[in-house]
Design an enzyme around this catalytic site. Structure first.
Site, PDB file in Angstrom:
ATOM      1  N   SER A   6       0.816  -1.212   0.000  1.00  0.00           N
ATOM      2  CA  SER A   6       0.000   0.000   0.000  1.00  0.00           C
ATOM      3  C   SER A   6       0.852   1.265   0.000  1.00  0.00           C
ATOM      4  O   SER A   6       0.401   2.325  -0.464  1.00  0.00           O
ATOM      5  CB  SER A   6      -0.950   0.006   1.207  1.00  0.00           C
ATOM      6  OG  SER A   6      -0.239  -0.186   2.412  1.00  0.00           O
ATOM      7  N   ASP A 251      -2.455   6.304  12.168  1.00  0.00           N
ATOM      8  CA  ASP A 251      -1.672   5.609  11.147  1.00  0.00           C
ATOM      9  C   ASP A 251      -0.383   6.396  10.925  1.00  0.00           C
ATOM     10  O   ASP A 251      -0.391   7.466  10.319  1.00  0.00           O
ATOM     11  CB  ASP A 251      -2.474   5.525   9.843  1.00  0.00           C
ATOM     12  CG  ASP A 251      -1.746   4.768   8.737  1.00  0.00           C
ATOM     13  OD1 ASP A 251      -0.530   4.515   8.884  1.00  0.00           O
ATOM     14  OD2 ASP A 251      -2.377   4.437   7.711  1.00  0.00           O
ATOM     15  N   HIS A 254       1.481   5.111   6.713  1.00  0.00           N
ATOM     16  CA  HIS A 254       1.129   5.677   5.408  1.00  0.00           C
ATOM     17  C   HIS A 254       1.260   7.194   5.425  1.00  0.00           C
ATOM     18  O   HIS A 254       1.278   7.822   6.483  1.00  0.00           O
ATOM     19  CB  HIS A 254      -0.290   5.247   5.016  1.00  0.00           C
ATOM     20  CG  HIS A 254      -0.433   3.769   4.868  1.00  0.00           C
ATOM     21  ND1 HIS A 254      -0.830   2.947   5.909  1.00  0.00           N
ATOM     22  CD2 HIS A 254      -0.198   2.959   3.811  1.00  0.00           C
ATOM     23  CE1 HIS A 254      -0.844   1.693   5.489  1.00  0.00           C
ATOM     24  NE2 HIS A 254      -0.461   1.675   4.222  1.00  0.00           N
TER      25      HIS A 254
END
Length: 273
Positions: A6, A251, A254
């Site tokens: 990702s 998070d 990311h």
């Protein structure tokens, strides 16, 4: 084509956004898929693609994500299911790192999953990583014509999960960080030099030239660049009650877009010139 997890998808999305703004409506298209997504600039008959392959090699977590790292099994001797997308591509940009960093020994399998997943061996992660990258390297050396295809490998994208790394002992991961780290040469616990040395060693031994896009150090400073609590979970933005619990929901892996991955692509673009 960007190939990886990702984080690599984020770099692909960054590249698509950078190009989309200068391509007229009607002259572009987007086709998204679970494993393969394609943005096309019709006037130039050019595509910017992404292939989901979080370990580059095959695993039991490729199709349906296995959330528990203890249950993931890696088929360290095969990239075939992923590599069918890589054939005939002009520019390949690979990456694999964060999915390996569970802190556990890696369950590694040789041969077919059809022969039973119980045949795995538990290896130290750098050992399994080395075997997996050599499998990838052998495929590249055997299938890529360097006169037609350029190959890149993006180095490790840092995680910022321990605020003590940058001296904020009372912080919660990257939550509420608004400025980059100013200390020159900062290196946190989210970047493993052993794993990076594996990449360097494997790339040096390859016949096909591979250019490293070294993004690790410059990204280390950017504790302020992660999605933090402005992220999604299961495809949905965090609820208000989740946003106030950054310890469990922030998070710090990311990156926001626009943001840090745009710089990675500027480096890639410089190599392509």
């Amino acid at each position: 084509m960007f190939v990886g997890d990702s984080l690599q998808r984020g770099q692909w999305q960054s590249m698509v956004c950078l190009l989309d703004s200068v391509i007229p409506e009607g002259q572009k298209s987007m086709k998204r898929g679970r494993f393969h997504s394609v943005f096309k600039a019709k006037e130039y008959d050019a595509t910017i693609e992404f292939n989901w392959a979080p370990f580059l090699i095959e695993s039991n977590s490729d199709v349906h994500i296995v959330a528990d790292p203890k249950k993931r099994i890696l088929k360290v001797d095969s990239v075939a299911e992923h590599a069918k997308y890589w054939l005939g591509v002009d520019i390949l940009v690979f990456n694999t790192y964060v999915w390996w960093m569970s802190g556990l020994r890696t369950k590694s399998l040789w041969g077919s999953f059809a022969n039973g997943e119980e045949g795995y061996q538990e290896l130290e992660t750098p050992v399994s990583y080395t075997i997996g990258l050599k499998t990838w390297a052998n495929w590249v050396d055997s299938n890529v014509n360097p006169n037609k295809t350029r190959v890149f490998f993006t180095t490790a994208s840092p995680t910022h999960l321990k605020s003590a790394d940058w001296g904020n002992k009372n912080g919660t991961k990257c939550f509420n960080e608004t400025k980059p780290i100013s200390k020159k040469g900062h290196w946190g616990s989210g970047s493993d030099k052993r794993m990076m040395s594996v990449v360097a060693s494997v790339v040096r031994s390859m016949k096909v030239p591979v250019t490293l896009i070294n993004i690790t150090q410059l990204s280390e400073y950017r504790i302020d660049g992660h999605t933090s609590v402005y992220t999604e979970l299961g495809g949905k933005l965090l609820k208000d009650e989740e946003k106030v619990d950054p310890l469990h929901f922030a998070d710090c892996i990311h990156w926001c877009l626009p943001g840090v991955p745009d710089t990675w692509n500027q480096i890639l673009y410089a190599h392509l010139l």
